[in-house]
Every structure is written in structure tokens, then in C-alpha cells.
Scaffold this motif. Structure first.
Motif, PDB file in Angstrom:
ATOM      1  N   GLY A   9       0.916  -1.095   0.011  1.00 32.60           N
ATOM      2  CA  GLY A   9      -0.115   0.175   0.054  1.00 32.60           C
ATOM      3  C   GLY A   9       0.758   1.189  -0.089  1.00 32.60           C
ATOM      4  O   GLY A   9       2.101   1.198  -0.400  1.00 32.60           O
ATOM      5  N   LEU A  10       0.387   2.405   0.263  1.00 34.13           N
ATOM      6  CA  LEU A  10       1.154   3.708   0.538  1.00 34.13           C
ATOM      7  C   LEU A  10       2.237   3.268   1.365  1.00 34.13           C
ATOM      8  O   LEU A  10       2.337   2.968   2.372  1.00 34.13           O
ATOM      9  CB  LEU A  10       0.040   4.591   1.114  1.00 34.13           C
ATOM     10  CG  LEU A  10      -1.257   4.982   0.079  1.00 34.13           C
ATOM     11  CD1 LEU A  10      -1.725   6.165   1.107  1.00 34.13           C
ATOM     12  CD2 LEU A  10      -0.700   5.642  -1.109  1.00 34.13           C
ATOM     13  N   SER A  11       3.511   4.072   0.810  1.00 35.27           N
ATOM     14  CA  SER A  11       4.727   3.836   1.760  1.00 35.27           C
ATOM     15  C   SER A  11       4.716   5.038   2.620  1.00 35.27           C
ATOM     16  O   SER A  11       5.689   5.954   2.623  1.00 35.27           O
ATOM     17  CB  SER A  11       5.780   3.893   0.897  1.00 35.27           C
ATOM     18  OG  SER A  11       5.731   5.139   0.020  1.00 35.27           O
ATOM     19  N   MET A  12       3.746   5.134   3.387  1.00 36.13           N
ATOM     20  CA  MET A  12       3.543   6.030   4.500  1.00 36.13           C
ATOM     21  C   MET A  12       4.175   5.854   5.896  1.00 36.13           C
ATOM     22  O   MET A  12       4.136   4.458   6.175  1.00 36.13           O
ATOM     23  CB  MET A  12       2.170   6.782   4.582  1.00 36.13           C
ATOM     24  CG  MET A  12       1.290   5.735   4.766  1.00 36.13           C
ATOM     25  SD  MET A  12      -0.449   6.205   4.912  1.00 36.13           S
ATOM     26  CE  MET A  12      -0.890   6.609   6.350  1.00 36.13           C
ATOM     27  N   ASP A  13       4.570   6.694   6.644  1.00 40.15           N
ATOM     28  CA  ASP A  13       5.295   6.459   7.916  1.00 40.15           C
ATOM     29  C   ASP A  13       3.914   6.220   8.659  1.00 40.15           C
ATOM     30  O   ASP A  13       2.769   6.826   8.520  1.00 40.15           O
ATOM     31  CB  ASP A  13       5.728   7.781   8.420  1.00 40.15           C
ATOM     32  CG  ASP A  13       6.264   7.601   9.824  1.00 40.15           C
ATOM     33  OD1 ASP A  13       5.777   7.040  10.789  1.00 40.15           O
ATOM     34  OD2 ASP A  13       7.626   8.227   9.868  1.00 40.15           O
ATOM     35  N   GLN A  14       3.849   5.368   9.825  1.00 43.13           N
ATOM     36  CA  GLN A  14       2.958   4.912  10.662  1.00 43.13           C
ATOM     37  C   GLN A  14       2.340   6.073  11.535  1.00 43.13           C
ATOM     38  O   GLN A  14       1.368   5.890  12.174  1.00 43.13           O
ATOM     39  CB  GLN A  14       3.382   3.907  11.506  1.00 43.13           C
ATOM     40  CG  GLN A  14       3.689   2.710  10.841  1.00 43.13           C
ATOM     41  CD  GLN A  14       2.409   2.188  10.316  1.00 43.13           C
ATOM     42  OE1 GLN A  14       1.342   1.921  10.758  1.00 43.13           O
ATOM     43  NE2 GLN A  14       2.428   1.581   9.041  1.00 43.13           N
ATOM     44  N   THR A  15       3.280   7.220  11.748  1.00 44.32           N
ATOM     45  CA  THR A  15       2.819   8.480  12.379  1.00 44.32           C
ATOM     46  C   THR A  15       2.076   9.365  11.821  1.00 44.32           C
ATOM     47  O   THR A  15       1.528  10.344  12.465  1.00 44.32           O
ATOM     48  CB  THR A  15       4.153   8.896  12.872  1.00 44.32           C
ATOM     49  OG1 THR A  15       4.833   9.444  12.061  1.00 44.32           O
ATOM     50  CG2 THR A  15       4.935   8.113  13.778  1.00 44.32           C
ATOM     51  N   MET A  48      14.630  13.701  -6.134  1.00 44.64           N
ATOM     52  CA  MET A  48      14.232  12.474  -6.238  1.00 44.64           C
ATOM     53  C   MET A  48      15.040  11.290  -5.519  1.00 44.64           C
ATOM     54  O   MET A  48      14.166  10.458  -5.096  1.00 44.64           O
ATOM     55  CB  MET A  48      14.280  12.254  -7.778  1.00 44.64           C
ATOM     56  CG  MET A  48      13.685  10.899  -8.292  1.00 44.64           C
ATOM     57  SD  MET A  48      12.008  11.229  -8.473  1.00 44.64           S
ATOM     58  CE  MET A  48      11.335   9.680  -8.088  1.00 44.64           C
ATOM     59  N   LYS A  49      16.049  11.436  -5.183  1.00 42.29           N
ATOM     60  CA  LYS A  49      16.945  10.548  -4.340  1.00 42.29           C
ATOM     61  C   LYS A  49      16.245  10.567  -2.968  1.00 42.29           C
ATOM     62  O   LYS A  49      15.907   9.342  -2.588  1.00 42.29           O
ATOM     63  CB  LYS A  49      18.578  10.959  -4.519  1.00 42.29           C
ATOM     64  CG  LYS A  49      19.218  10.079  -3.599  1.00 42.29           C
ATOM     65  CD  LYS A  49      20.594  10.220  -3.768  1.00 42.29           C
ATOM     66  CE  LYS A  49      21.484   9.271  -3.073  1.00 42.29           C
ATOM     67  NZ  LYS A  49      22.858   9.530  -3.069  1.00 42.29           N
ATOM     68  N   ASP A  50      16.203  11.588  -2.474  1.00 44.88           N
ATOM     69  CA  ASP A  50      15.581  11.954  -1.102  1.00 44.88           C
ATOM     70  C   ASP A  50      13.969  11.313  -1.122  1.00 44.88           C
ATOM     71  O   ASP A  50      13.644  10.596   0.051  1.00 44.88           O
ATOM     72  CB  ASP A  50      15.397  13.246  -0.578  1.00 44.88           C
ATOM     73  CG  ASP A  50      16.856  13.893  -0.529  1.00 44.88           C
ATOM     74  OD1 ASP A  50      17.846  13.236  -0.433  1.00 44.88           O
ATOM     75  OD2 ASP A  50      16.756  15.305  -0.364  1.00 44.88           O
ATOM     76  N   HIS A  51      13.361  11.454  -2.188  1.00 46.56           N
ATOM     77  CA  HIS A  51      11.989  11.023  -2.105  1.00 46.56           C
ATOM     78  C   HIS A  51      11.943   9.393  -2.176  1.00 46.56           C
ATOM     79  O   HIS A  51      11.245   8.740  -1.485  1.00 46.56           O
ATOM     80  CB  HIS A  51      11.205  11.545  -3.251  1.00 46.56           C
ATOM     81  CG  HIS A  51       9.878  10.971  -3.482  1.00 46.56           C
ATOM     82  ND1 HIS A  51       8.882  11.197  -2.812  1.00 46.56           N
ATOM     83  CD2 HIS A  51       9.283  10.244  -4.656  1.00 46.56           C
ATOM     84  CE1 HIS A  51       7.862  10.697  -3.342  1.00 46.56           C
ATOM     85  NE2 HIS A  51       8.078   9.998  -4.290  1.00 46.56           N
ATOM     86  N   ILE A  52      12.863   8.896  -2.925  1.00 46.07           N
ATOM     87  CA  ILE A  52      12.803   7.323  -3.073  1.00 46.07           C
ATOM     88  C   ILE A  52      13.370   6.846  -1.715  1.00 46.07           C
ATOM     89  O   ILE A  52      12.744   5.731  -1.451  1.00 46.07           O
ATOM     90  CB  ILE A  52      13.835   6.804  -4.224  1.00 46.07           C
ATOM     91  CG1 ILE A  52      13.088   7.256  -5.375  1.00 46.07           C
ATOM     92  CG2 ILE A  52      14.130   5.364  -4.021  1.00 46.07           C
ATOM     93  CD1 ILE A  52      14.023   7.073  -6.733  1.00 46.07           C
ATOM     94  N   LYS A  53      14.395   7.371  -1.083  1.00 45.90           N
ATOM     95  CA  LYS A  53      14.865   7.035  -0.011  1.00 45.90           C
ATOM     96  C   LYS A  53      13.986   7.012   1.160  1.00 45.90           C
ATOM     97  O   LYS A  53      13.680   5.872   1.850  1.00 45.90           O
ATOM     98  CB  LYS A  53      16.032   7.616   0.524  1.00 45.90           C
ATOM     99  CG  LYS A  53      16.418   7.290   1.873  1.00 45.90           C
ATOM    100  CD  LYS A  53      18.057   7.836   2.382  1.00 45.90           C
ATOM    101  CE  LYS A  53      18.592   7.423   3.624  1.00 45.90           C
ATOM    102  NZ  LYS A  53      17.512   6.809   4.380  1.00 45.90           N
ATOM    103  N   ARG A  54      13.194   7.974   1.220  1.00 50.01           N
ATOM    104  CA  ARG A  54      11.703   8.129   2.317  1.00 50.01           C
ATOM    105  C   ARG A  54      10.981   6.969   2.100  1.00 50.01           C
ATOM    106  O   ARG A  54      10.549   6.516   3.061  1.00 50.01           O
ATOM    107  CB  ARG A  54      11.173   9.528   2.135  1.00 50.01           C
ATOM    108  CG  ARG A  54      10.062   9.718   3.322  1.00 50.01           C
ATOM    109  CD  ARG A  54       9.435  10.915   3.180  1.00 50.01           C
ATOM    110  NE  ARG A  54       8.807  11.062   1.875  1.00 50.01           N
ATOM    111  CZ  ARG A  54       7.582  10.297   1.574  1.00 50.01           C
ATOM    112  NH1 ARG A  54       7.311   9.498   2.445  1.00 50.01           N
ATOM    113  NH2 ARG A  54       7.074  10.382   0.593  1.00 50.01           N
TER     114      ARG A  54
END
Length: 68
Positions: A9-15, A48-54
Motif C-alpha cells: 500500500g502507501l509507503s507512509m510512515d505510521q505516524t 528524487m533521491k530523497d523521495h525514493i529513500k524516504r
């Protein structure tokens, strides 16, 4: 196949909520597009690198928690 098995699903942080995640993701994508339109490849590459890493960090965090 490995990436597909990790995607849950979404690659979202649980917080954060889905709405907060959508705003963050939209802002990141907008910054990347703006850097491309400004013909600033170094900035676009970094964003883009920061976005992919996050996103990867969030996926892996969710994957680790799903094993518990």
C-alpha cells in the motif's frame, strides 16, 4: 517480484494520516517537477533521491512491523 512483495500500500510512515501523507507526497513530486522545469538536474536528482529513500525507509519500516 521482491519489490512487489514488499509493497503493501502507501509507503507512509505510521505516524501520519493518509491525508498528511498525500500532501507530503504531492509536495515532493511538485518540487521534483519544478526542478526539472527550471532545468536544474542536480536539484531534481537530489529531490528524487530523497523521495525514493524516504519511501523505501517507510516501506521497510512497515514490512518489519508486519512480521511482529
Amino acid at each position: 517480484a521482491i519489490l512487489s512483495s514488499l509493497w503493501n500500500g502507501l509507503s507512509m510512515d505510521q505516524t501520519i494520516t493518509e491525508t498528511e501523507y498525500a500532501k507530503l507526497s504531492h509536495a515532493e513530486h511538485s518540487q521534483i517537477i519544478n526542478a526539472i522545469q527550471s532545468k536544474d538536474p542536480e536539484k531534481a536528482r537530489k529531490l528524487m533521491k530523497d523521495h525514493i529513500k524516504r519511501s523505501c525507509d517507510n516501506i521497510l519500516t512497515r514490512f518489519d512491523k508486519s512480521k511482529e
